[in-house]
Structures are given as structure tokens and as C-alpha cells.
Motif scaffolding. Sequence first.
Motif, PDB file in Angstrom:
ATOM      1  N   GLU A 719       0.818  -1.218   0.000  1.00  0.00           N
ATOM      2  CA  GLU A 719       0.000   0.000   0.000  1.00  0.00           C
ATOM      3  C   GLU A 719       0.854   1.272   0.000  1.00  0.00           C
ATOM      4  O   GLU A 719       0.359   2.354  -0.322  1.00  0.00           O
ATOM      5  N   MET A 720       2.134   1.136   0.318  1.00  0.00           N
ATOM      6  CA  MET A 720       3.032   2.294   0.325  1.00  0.00           C
ATOM      7  C   MET A 720       3.722   2.492  -1.020  1.00  0.00           C
ATOM      8  O   MET A 720       4.518   3.423  -1.172  1.00  0.00           O
ATOM      9  N   ASP A 721       3.416   1.654  -1.981  1.00  0.00           N
ATOM     10  CA  ASP A 721       4.044   1.750  -3.300  1.00  0.00           C
ATOM     11  C   ASP A 721       3.603   3.038  -3.998  1.00  0.00           C
ATOM     12  O   ASP A 721       2.425   3.390  -4.000  1.00  0.00           O
ATOM     13  N   THR A 722       4.550   3.745  -4.597  1.00  0.00           N
ATOM     14  CA  THR A 722       4.248   5.006  -5.290  1.00  0.00           C
ATOM     15  C   THR A 722       4.629   4.955  -6.770  1.00  0.00           C
ATOM     16  O   THR A 722       4.759   5.990  -7.410  1.00  0.00           O
ATOM     17  N   SER A 723       4.819   3.758  -7.305  1.00  0.00           N
ATOM     18  CA  SER A 723       5.165   3.637  -8.727  1.00  0.00           C
ATOM     19  C   SER A 723       3.976   4.053  -9.591  1.00  0.00           C
ATOM     20  O   SER A 723       2.842   4.174  -9.099  1.00  0.00           O
ATOM     21  N   PRO A 724       4.169   4.249 -10.901  1.00  0.00           N
ATOM     22  CA  PRO A 724       3.071   4.716 -11.778  1.00  0.00           C
ATOM     23  C   PRO A 724       1.924   3.705 -11.846  1.00  0.00           C
ATOM     24  O   PRO A 724       2.120   2.491 -11.703  1.00  0.00           O
ATOM     25  N   PHE A 725       0.726   4.230 -12.064  1.00  0.00           N
ATOM     26  CA  PHE A 725      -0.436   3.369 -12.246  1.00  0.00           C
ATOM     27  C   PHE A 725      -0.321   2.625 -13.576  1.00  0.00           C
ATOM     28  O   PHE A 725       0.276   3.114 -14.538  1.00  0.00           O
ATOM     29  N   ARG A 767      -0.743  -0.493  -9.415  1.00  0.00           N
ATOM     30  CA  ARG A 767       0.466   0.209  -9.850  1.00  0.00           C
ATOM     31  C   ARG A 767       1.467  -0.788 -10.435  1.00  0.00           C
ATOM     32  O   ARG A 767       1.301  -2.010 -10.304  1.00  0.00           O
ATOM     33  N   HIS A 770       2.805  -3.112  -7.904  1.00  0.00           N
ATOM     34  CA  HIS A 770       1.854  -4.164  -7.533  1.00  0.00           C
ATOM     35  C   HIS A 770       1.927  -5.321  -8.527  1.00  0.00           C
ATOM     36  O   HIS A 770       1.862  -6.496  -8.133  1.00  0.00           O
ATOM     37  N   VAL A 847      -1.899   2.365   5.547  1.00  0.00           N
ATOM     38  CA  VAL A 847      -2.703   3.496   5.083  1.00  0.00           C
ATOM     39  C   VAL A 847      -4.039   3.546   5.802  1.00  0.00           C
ATOM     40  O   VAL A 847      -4.468   4.584   6.301  1.00  0.00           O
TER      41      VAL A 847
END
Length: 994
Positions: A719-725, A767, A770, A847
Motif C-alpha cells: 500500500e506504500m508503493d508510489t510507482s506509476p499506475f 500500480r 503491484h 494506510v
Amino acid sequence: MNTDVTDIYPLQTSKQFVNSLEDNVRFRGAPTKLVSDRAPVEISGRALEFLRVYGISTWHSEPHQQHQNYADRKIQHLKQMANTIMDRTGAPASTWLLCLMYVAFLLNHTWSDNIKAVPLTALLGVTVDTSVLLRYHFWQPVYFKAVKPGFPPDTKEHLGHVVGISEHVGHALTWKVLDSTNNKVLHRSLLRPANETAPNLRLTTLGGKDTSHVRPTIFSKSFDTSDDGTKRDDPMDEGTKGNVLNEKGDALVQLSDLVGMTFLMDPQPDGQIFRARVVEMIDNHDDEVESHPDRIKFLCKMDKNGREDLLTYNQVLDYLNRDMENPVLWKYKKIVSHQDPLKQGDKDYKGSAWNVLLEWETGEVTAEPLNIIAKDDPITCAIYAKENGLLNTEGWKRFKSCAGREKKFTQMVKQAFLRSFRTSPKYKYGHEIPQSYEDALRLDRIAGNTKWQDAVGLELGQIHEYKSFKDLGHKNKDSAPKGYKKIRVHLVFDVKHDGRFKARLVADGHLTDAPLESVYSGVVSMRGFRMVMFLAELNDLALWSTDVGNAYLESYTSEKVYIIAGPEFKEMEDHILVISKALYGLKSSGQRWHDKLHDCLVELGWFPCKAEPDIWMKKNGELQVWEYIAVYVDDLAIAMQHPQELIMQLTSKPYGFKLKGTGEISHHLGMQFSRDDDGTLCMKQRKYLEKMIDGYVRFFGSKPRTNACAPLERGDHPEMDTSPFLDEEKTRIYQSLIGALQWIISIGRFDVFSAVTTMSSFRAAPRKGHLERIKRIYLYLHKMSDGKIWVRVEEPDYSGLPNFEFDWSRTVYGFMSELLPNDAPEPLGKWVTLTHFVDANLMHNLVTGRSLTGILHLLNKTPIDWYSKKQATVETATYGSEMVAMRTCVEQVVDLRNTLRYLGVPIRDKSYIFGDNESVINSSAQLHAKLHKRHNMLSFHYVREAVATGFLHLTHIPGKIYPADMLSKHWGYSDIKDILKALLFHRGDTAEMG
């Protein structure tokens, strides 16, 4: 004792050191001491844990004092001998590892001055056989027998080189042979020297020139698939990769079958890729014998402009083999680039100043004029123009008005995609799949055969055999009955793995009104099926499975509908046909079949279980046990003393069901069943996993690696992943992969449950990171593909557990007793003890703050149900999340106990719940415990009231790791391996794991 035995293990990474150490112990026995130079991998926690298990002591050499470690000198000696052998034999440098293993084998079987004995004799205490070393030497050219020569007549031998001894394959005189045609190491015992005494001139000339460059293209499945001619069980086997095979493993050797098939050609210099169709076979008998693979050639049409090419038999098969890795392909337009401006006279000019390079999901890439594509599909052009900032560019401005209206544009994009999806061609196993009966006729004309028509004829023949329609005559002479609604039917086409063409007639049920009565048709739950499986083993019943063929057509429909027959009905074309049977596609067909089977089983003396309505029961007076039938639509699992009696009843009058695959259960609902040497039944998911891997290959182009020992990294927080969708296409892939994982959990692989539960939260908007985690889960399953559930029916012994009995009558709960159903059948058969493990992971999601509950239920020693789900509330402390998990577990225990009672199973008075949170165990089981967390009041009192009734025994398990952790946390392999092995990977009695 020093035996001087040397073993060589190839490692891809240093992390495999412990695996090699385990293998050495497995084959040689555990040493008393491990001497090393303190390399990080040799003193890692995993290595030390392994050494502790076997009681192996350690000693490390001093840094920079290599002479203190005897292994260093031994390695130098091995390298020197290997270099000498390679120099003397002319072996290429790429064989250095094989040569080192050969040298180690040689030294182990010959006299050692160091110990004044033969090493293996000193180790094993027996005289070793050196015959295998005297027949051939390393890199000696040999001829070995071909498993199945090709035709026109190939040589019955292949050329290779001896590269070692097969210690664990075949009999004592079996060698490793490097095949000169494909550089694969094979295990062979039928060899002869390749020398001038009896040369095979079709493989090697007298001068030694290799002429084995012509290799067979199509083989049977048995060619090099195993050393004894049988199919390998290893899914990683690449020995048959590239062969065109059917489901049974036989090659598609009928040349006429190739006509009509399609495949992708190699890219053209301009980047275009065309799909070719085989239109004619040309047999050229004038070619030389040496070039027999090119004797048969095929005329292939390359594109719509009539461009043709002549390909050899081998070339066609190479293209088809390549396409086999992606058997199902949909054609849908996507613009990948463009060309502008173009002028007349330019090489790429096609009547328009702008060209677009289109990529089709069939794999083709072609350049087309923008003017034509804009007329045919303006939405795709507008999408490309908007994404690439071309709406203000000359030639692309025409799409500006369309793309400017965001809401309308989004709707048009979806409609364009659906239109393309419904009308575009579909290819499978090299064959184009018809979209209608007329399309099937077209494809038959192109192929010059009637395969699709034959498939339609077979399906309609079965339809008529079941009297599914009532013919009222021609539509111009007769009329439909009053009150009946006209609908349509259509044919669905498919190609099976073995090359069979399949057609299915389906009604357009969406055109009918919703029936007033219920159309619900239930199926047995997977937990219910596992219970039947367990009870069959517990009470010594035979477990069979069978499939009712064309099940829906066995029952009559209650819907008043009719069709006008199409051309596929031949002489009945344009006739009014009233649908009388429950045709596939009608809304009520499932319920009608359910009713038909219900009436049949009731007439035969069976009755449904009240807790699992699709499990049917009947008393066996001879054995004094209950017999069961688990129904999943048309798939039946039968647990009876004499199941063949039921089969005879179902197949004879008045029922006359057509049963398929009848016999002792081996495949059922995606699971496979087999028995160990001791007779223990095990349930595995290997075949379904192989299908999952095939889907992975279609999506990503290659098989997953086998370097993941856990589904996710320990303590991972996706849930902390910030890579592109992900884009829309990758999102669909993500959702498809998740769906497959959810089913494999249902059929037994609960070791990935917590990981899949976590990753399912992101299905709507995943993402890139994911998707990489989902790939890792597939890597883990591919590596740990042998997981299975053993049906162990012995009762566990809990006599040693502490037993604290309290008098709860003076508490707020008063005199309590377990509520028992008064309509449950008589309990018969052997006793069952229920065991449950429960755990919670506080703040599993950083989150939302939600915790994760994990629960594992066992009947006797068999895992029967599993649960992993985020809690509905946010808990602020470990006690709260663990108490919520305990309440959920108790609810499931009550449900499980009552289900077993309704199945007529005698269960012990107490169910045993184990937890690793001592505070929750004590506050739930102790008489005068106080609640300090008021918001957990309902869970607290629900659990304590259940304990007060006397059917629960709560026990604390100390330690960090125990079974429920597998379902509540993202675990690491080193933490969970013993539990994982006991539940899914240990053959035999788990008490012997020690």
C-alpha cells in the motif's frame, strides 16, 4: 573420519549454497563438522539454522590463510586435472563444469594416496564399481540411439560426446551425453564409439566434419523427454519445447492438417509483421535426398494484397511452434507510431500524406494510410492524437472536436473497444476461430476441408438426440404458439489442445424475460467437497468422480421461447423450433438441471444435507456410516462403499445419464488426486498451476523464474508503493492474474492467501510495483509447485495440554451448554477432533490501519478450511486485533461443528483453539478476567460465553511463528519453512520431521 569424497554442485547464485548443503546431506549423510573460510553465505543465519538441525559443528579458517582449509587445495587439484583432460580431449571451454564433475566422480572411484583407500569405499564401506569409467572417456565422440527417427528415413543414431557419468539415472552403465544437434545433456546407456571402424557417414564423415546440421523438426512427445522414454513430470523440462503437440503428447504429423493454419512471419525491414495462411501443399519429389526436410513445401498467402511466399515444411513448423507459446490472440487496433508528411513517389506512400503503423493483437504490425483508418476507426486515431499532442497538427486536426468532449469521448472509446472486441478475428493454436456459422463455412472453403462443419454437425446431432426442439414446421406455413417469445441461438467455436474442432449451440438468454420463479442453482462449497473427501478416507469409503455429459439437456425448460432455425440446421432451416430442453444460455437452465438431479437422487433414497444442500447423504447399514455425493453442477464426487452401484442406477432407465470420466477420483474441479506409497490420499493443484504458468507466458513472453522462496518479501507493505499506475491493458492482466490466484487458493494453496488478499485490494487501480509483486507470487508458486494437501485421518493427541475447568455458573453467563441442532442425522462413523489456529497482524495496512485475520481449521490432521481477511474495524492495539480475530474464529468453529453434525459426523466434545497472544487466551479462558478495552466488549463476551459452554479449549502457543502466521503476515521462508513443510510438502507422518 576423512574419506576424501568430493562433490561438485553448480550454483547460479551464492544463495543456493544451503540448498546444495541439503542435497549433500541427502545423498552422502550429515558430516560431523563443516570447515569453511567464513564466506558470508557459509555463516548466514539460514546456514547456521540448517547446521543446528543436524547437529553439525563448524570451524573456520583464519582470514587470508587459505592453506588452513583443505578444500582450497582440493579445488586447485580438481581444476588442474580438468584442464589437463580438456587439453587432451579437445573439449570446448564451455564444458568446464561438466569436466569438473567428471573429475570428482573419477577421484571418488579411484585410489587416494591421502587416505590409502578408495574414497567412496571409505565412506560407504563397500567396493565401488569402476566399469563405467573404463568404457568411455570424457569428450569421447559417440553415437547414441534416436528415440524415434524421422521420416523420410532419418538415421537411427545421433552424434554426441560423453561428458560424465549418470549417478542417479538408469542402471550402472549410463552416461551423460552432450547432443551435438542441440547442446543438451542427455542420459543414455545405448552408446557406441564414433570412430572409423563403423562410422555413420550421415552424421560424421571420415575426416571428422560434422554434417548433423539437419535436425528433425517434429517429434513425438517421447523424443528426449526422459531417459526411459516416458513423459517427464518436471514442468520445467524444456526437452519438448518447440514441438507441435496435441494434448496427449503426439505430434501433429498429418501434413494436410497444416493447410488453413496461420502464423506470424518475421518482421519486415520497415517494421511490419504479416500473418501468413497456408493455402496449398506442394510436394517436390525432385529434390536431393540429403535435403529431405525441404522436399515438401507450402504456398502461403502473406497479406490482403495477394503477396505469396513458398516455405519449406521445417520453416512452417518453426513459425507454428513459435506461435504455440501464445495460443489465443485477439485482434484489436492500436497505433504505435506514424509517418508524415509523405509525397507521391515516396517508398511508403499509400495514397495519403500520413501513414500510421498499427499493432494488432494478433501480433501483426502494418503501415496503413491515415485517411482509410480515420474513416474506419476515428476513435483510435483520436486517442493516439490526444496522447501524442497531435490535435493541432496538420492532418490530425480532424480529430480535435471528437477528443475535446471528455465525457463523450470516453464513452466513444469504450464503444469502439467493444465493437473491435466483438468483431475481430480470434486465433488459437494456429487456427482462426469462426465467429458464426457463415464464417465457419468460409474457413472450411479456405482450408479445403469440412472440419468446422463436422463439428457443427456433431453438436446438432447431440441436440436432436436429446429432442431439445419441437419442430412446428416452416415459418411461412405455420406460426409460433401463443405466449411464446422469439429468441436467437448462436454457435460458439473452439479448438482443443489435441487439434479437435469444437462447436456448442447456445441460446441468447439475455433476450428472454426474467422468470418469476428463482433461477438460482447452487453448487457444493470447496470446504464441503474437502469434508466429503476427508470423510471418505476416515470411514474407509471409495472416492469416485464422474461428469454428466450434456447435463442441461437432460432436463426440460419452463421458459416459453422459440427460434427460427438458421442454415446450420440444414433441412430444418427457417422452421419454427420450440425449445423444449434446458438449452445452454437460457436463464433457468441451471435451475432446471438442479431440479432434475434433485428428483433423481430423492427417488434413489438420498437426501440433502441441511448445512450443505449440495451434499447428498444416504445411510450405509452394513458399515454403519453415511455415504455422500458432492454435486458441483454436472461434476459429482461420490463417497460410497460401492460407488459402481450408483453409477449403474444413473446410467440405466429411467434416467439414462451419459456419464464421462467415471472411476476412482484422479481429477476434479482443477485438482488432481493420487496416493503415496503408504496409501495416503493427497490433493494437489499441479495441472491448474501449469495452466496459470501458461497464462503468465502469454502475458509476459517467458516462464517465471524460480528464485522466490516466499510470495512477498517479509514485512512488505504494497500500500506504500508510489510507482506509476498501470494502463488499461496491464490492469486487465493484473485482474486476470489475481482471479487465477484466488481459485488456486480455493483448491488448496493457502500458503499464498495473505499475499493475494493484500494484492486484491488494488484490483481497481494497480500500480507497476503491484504487478511486480503479483509476478513474484507466480515465481513462488512456480518454484514450490509440488505443494499438496495430505488427507491424514488420525486423531491428534491433546492429552498433554493443560486443562483448566471452571464453574461459570456464578458468572454473568450462568449455566451454559452448547446449542445442538435437534434435526441433525444420527452420528455414524469414526470420531473427529477439530483443531483451529488463529492469529492477527496489527496494522497490516499502514494506510487504513486495518489488521489482517488468519485462521486455519483442521479435521483430525487434515487442513479443511482457511481464512485470511482484513478486519472491518481499526484496532489501536495488538490485544484488540487478536480479540477480533478470536471472535471470528469462534464463529467459524460453531459453523464448522454444526455442519459436521448435519453431515452425521461424531465430533469430540471440545474443539481446540491455539493462539499466540497470551493476553487474549487468558482473558477469554480465565474465570474472572476483566475487560480493559471497552470497544472490544462484544467480541470479549462472545468468546467467553462460548468458552463457558464447554466446547472450546483455548491454549497459548509461545514463540513467534506458528501455523496461522502463514495466513496473517507476509512471511519469510526461513521463518515458516518447518510449518510450510508439515502442512503442504511433507510426505508421511509429520511426527517424524523431528
